[in-house]
Design a protein around this motif. Structure first.
Motif, PDB file in Angstrom:
ATOM      1  N   ASP A 320       0.822  -1.211   0.000  1.00  0.00           N
ATOM      2  CA  ASP A 320       0.000   0.000   0.000  1.00  0.00           C
ATOM      3  C   ASP A 320       0.857   1.262   0.000  1.00  0.00           C
ATOM      4  O   ASP A 320       0.405   2.318  -0.482  1.00  0.00           O
ATOM      5  N   GLU A 321       2.072   1.178   0.493  1.00  0.00           N
ATOM      6  CA  GLU A 321       2.958   2.336   0.434  1.00  0.00           C
ATOM      7  C   GLU A 321       3.484   2.560  -0.992  1.00  0.00           C
ATOM      8  O   GLU A 321       3.762   3.694  -1.391  1.00  0.00           O
ATOM      9  N   ALA A 365      -7.584 -10.650  -9.034  1.00  0.00           N
ATOM     10  CA  ALA A 365      -6.574  -9.788  -8.421  1.00  0.00           C
ATOM     11  C   ALA A 365      -7.251  -8.526  -7.875  1.00  0.00           C
ATOM     12  O   ALA A 365      -8.391  -8.196  -8.216  1.00  0.00           O
ATOM     13  N   ARG A 366      -6.521  -7.808  -7.030  1.00  0.00           N
ATOM     14  CA  ARG A 366      -7.016  -6.551  -6.472  1.00  0.00           C
ATOM     15  C   ARG A 366      -6.359  -5.394  -7.222  1.00  0.00           C
ATOM     16  O   ARG A 366      -5.135  -5.314  -7.286  1.00  0.00           O
ATOM     17  N   ILE A 367      -7.162  -4.519  -7.794  1.00  0.00           N
ATOM     18  CA  ILE A 367      -6.616  -3.325  -8.440  1.00  0.00           C
ATOM     19  C   ILE A 367      -6.429  -2.287  -7.341  1.00  0.00           C
ATOM     20  O   ILE A 367      -7.341  -1.534  -6.982  1.00  0.00           O
ATOM     21  N   ALA A 368      -5.227  -2.259  -6.782  1.00  0.00           N
ATOM     22  CA  ALA A 368      -4.956  -1.377  -5.644  1.00  0.00           C
ATOM     23  C   ALA A 368      -4.884   0.087  -6.057  1.00  0.00           C
ATOM     24  O   ALA A 368      -5.156   0.977  -5.248  1.00  0.00           O
ATOM     25  N   LEU A 369      -4.506   0.333  -7.292  1.00  0.00           N
ATOM     26  CA  LEU A 369      -4.510   1.691  -7.842  1.00  0.00           C
ATOM     27  C   LEU A 369      -4.864   1.567  -9.306  1.00  0.00           C
ATOM     28  O   LEU A 369      -4.185   0.859 -10.057  1.00  0.00           O
ATOM     29  N   ASP A 370      -5.916   2.243  -9.723  1.00  0.00           N
ATOM     30  CA  ASP A 370      -6.421   2.121 -11.087  1.00  0.00           C
ATOM     31  C   ASP A 370      -6.173   3.432 -11.824  1.00  0.00           C
ATOM     32  O   ASP A 370      -6.788   4.460 -11.508  1.00  0.00           O
ATOM     33  N   GLY A 371      -5.291   3.396 -12.818  1.00  0.00           N
ATOM     34  CA  GLY A 371      -4.967   4.606 -13.569  1.00  0.00           C
ATOM     35  C   GLY A 371      -5.796   4.797 -14.812  1.00  0.00           C
ATOM     36  O   GLY A 371      -5.561   5.756 -15.569  1.00  0.00           O
TER      37      GLY A 371
END
Length: 520
Positions: A320-321, A365-371
């Motif tokens: 997460d960092e 999967a987990r999209i932790a940040l979606d651009g």
């Protein structure tokens, strides 16, 4: 590196071709020391990936033009090969200064056609410049060996050029990759026919102009354009002795197989899936900053981009960092102050990357940040994908199996260094891999056991400087001899072994005599 079409464009141009409109800027050919307009009937638009504005139109070189380029290179070879290594060294010294003086001009061309942010475009030029500077050492590289093998007899080696060689370049490094190729070829005494990417040929054309400016003779470097027709000519023409290629898997296999079937040497850098293993004893700040830069710089369009991070044990809490650092990067046009991530090269490349991101979500999967959907205010039509982080991926997922070639970091988790190494080594590609750790023992184990050509220890993109060579392996490379450095010199030259006998008796001092000769 990415699949067919995105780098070399081996598909036909017909679907997207246009006739050159009156007044439209066109990219010229460079044949026999002169820039000339192509007589092509098929053209490809080059658009600014941030704005979609037309920059230039690139021709599919005609058969006559390709023939002229090869003939020019062949005609120039005889005289160029006879120039001394010192004379060729002088040209490399002059060329490196000319490139240094025009760095910003080259970089701005790259921003306009390829989309990189300006700082990264300057880096593109500078890494290529380093190869030219290294070729100023050609007098050292070309030295042979000598040994007395018997009384009055010695054997020595001479390193000689091959003849006409060809370079086929990708879109992602419009200056650096041409500079991996033609300066090494020229410094070793060869002549070259270069095909820049039809997506962004501007930097290569500027480099050709600089070669003219420093007095490299006519025909020693020629530049042609196009897609499959040009590639097929260069890989089959009998005058071309060797082919260098950087690009995608399908294109690379086609080029390698076709070139070698026609009896040519070929070196081909292909796809990649570069991994970083992050151990919990790593310097966290240094590791996460390095991973962020390596994953998202150049919009991920690097063959040495860090596209996979394997977090081991307690380091999994750091994912997460990474997301926080990636979110802080500024997505914008390449000339905007403070821009970190520019656009992708084409709408097709963007759509493909977005599709692979969606596949990760579909497969669990987990999209932790979606651009996806990022649109800078000044560039609403740009091919932008913001930094994207996919967590809890597995090796079976499409987002891991395929090279995304965009600003996407795929994160996997492992319980131990052994598990992480097994995962890296199971991947078919072998361009590069890194480890982040404070443990010398872990670093040594990684260095010894990892199956990748370029290894980084607390370094995210282990691309070697030119006094070494680019050493990707496994499915990332086809050929026997790598790019630039000593390997590059070996690729563009052949050894001749000479054994000579000079009898000492032939040098005996014989005095003149005035006596009448007698018959014995």
């Amino acid at each position: 590196m990415i699949a067919l079409g995105a780098r070399v464009g081996l598909r036909s141009l017909q679907r997207r071709s246009v006739h050159a409109a009156a007044g439209a800027k066109t990219t010229k050919l460079f044949i026999n020391g002169e820039f000339g307009e192509s007589q092509a009937s098929t053209w490809l638009d080059v658009v600014n990936p941030a704005t979609q504005e037309l920059v230039t139109r690139v021709p599919q070189s005609t058969a006559h033009e390709l023939e002229a380029a090869a003939a020019s290179a062949q005609a120039a070879f005889g005289e160029w090969r006879r120039t001394s290594a010192l004379a060729r060294q002088r040209k490399m010294l002059d060329l490196q200064q000319a490139i240094r003086d025009k760095t910003d001009v080259l970089a701005r061309s790259i921003v306009e056609e390829q989309g990189k942010v300006l700082g990264d475009a300057r880096g593109d030029v500078m890494r290529g410049l380093q190869v030219v500077e290294d070729m100023a050492s050609i007098t050292h590289y070309m030295q042979g060996t000598r040994l007395a093998v018997a009384a009055d007899m010695e054997t020595y080696t001479v390193r000689e050029p091959l003849g006409v060689v060809a370079g086929i370049c990708p879109f992602n490094f419009p200056a650096m990759i041409p500079l991996w190729m033609f300066p090494v070829a020229l410094a070793t005494g060869n002549t070259c026919v270069l095909k820049p990417s039809e997506r962004d040929p501007g930097a290569a054309m500027l480099l050709a102009q600089l070669c003219n400016d420093v007095g490299i003779p006519r025909g020693v470097l020629n530049v042609v354009h196009g897609a499959r027709e040009t590639v097929d000519f260069l890989t089959a023409d009998a005058r071309v002795r060797a082919v260098s290629f950087v690009g995608g898997d399908r294109a690379g296999r086609h080029i390698y197989e076709r070139a070698t079937q026609h009896g040519k040497r070929c070196q081909a850098n292909l796809g990649a899936k570069n991994h970083a293993i992050v151990l919990p004893d790593a310097n966290k700040e240094q590791a996460l900053n390095a991973i962020t830069g390596a994953a998202f710089g150049a919009a991920g369009q690097r063959c040495m981009a860090l596209s996979v991070a394997v977090f081991v044990g307690g380091a999994q809490a750091w994912i997460d960092e990474v997301v926080d650092r990636a979110r802080a990067l500024r997505v914008d046009g390449g000339l905007e102050p403070g821009a970190d991530v520019g656009p992708m090269i084409t709408r097709e490349a963007l759509a493909r990357a977005e599709r692979l991101v969606q596949s990760a979500s579909d497969e669990g999967a987990r999209i932790a940040l979606d651009g996806r959907g990022v649109r800078p205010a000044k560039y609403p039509r740009g091919n932008f994908l913001g930094p994207t982080v996919i967590d809890r991926a597995t090796p079976a997922m499409q987002c891991y199996r395929e090279e995304i070639f965009g600003p996407v970091l795929v994160c996997l988790r492992a319980d131990s260094l052994d598990d992480a190494l097994a995962l890296v080594n199971a991947n078919p590609y072998g361009n590069g891999a890194s480890i982040f750790t404070r443990s010398g023992a872990s670093a040594a184990k990684f260095q010894a056991d990892v199956e990748a050509g370029q290894v980084g220890i607390n370094v995210p993109i282990p691309v070697p400087l030119p006094m070494f060579s680019f050493t990707g392996n496994k499915a990332s490379f086809l050929g026997d001899t790598n790019f630039y450095g000593r390997s590059g010199v070996s690729f563009y030259t052949q050894l001749k072994t000479v054994t000579s006998l000079w009898s000492k008796a032939d040098a005996d001092d014989r005095q003149a005599t005035v006596h009448m000769p007698t018959i014995h």
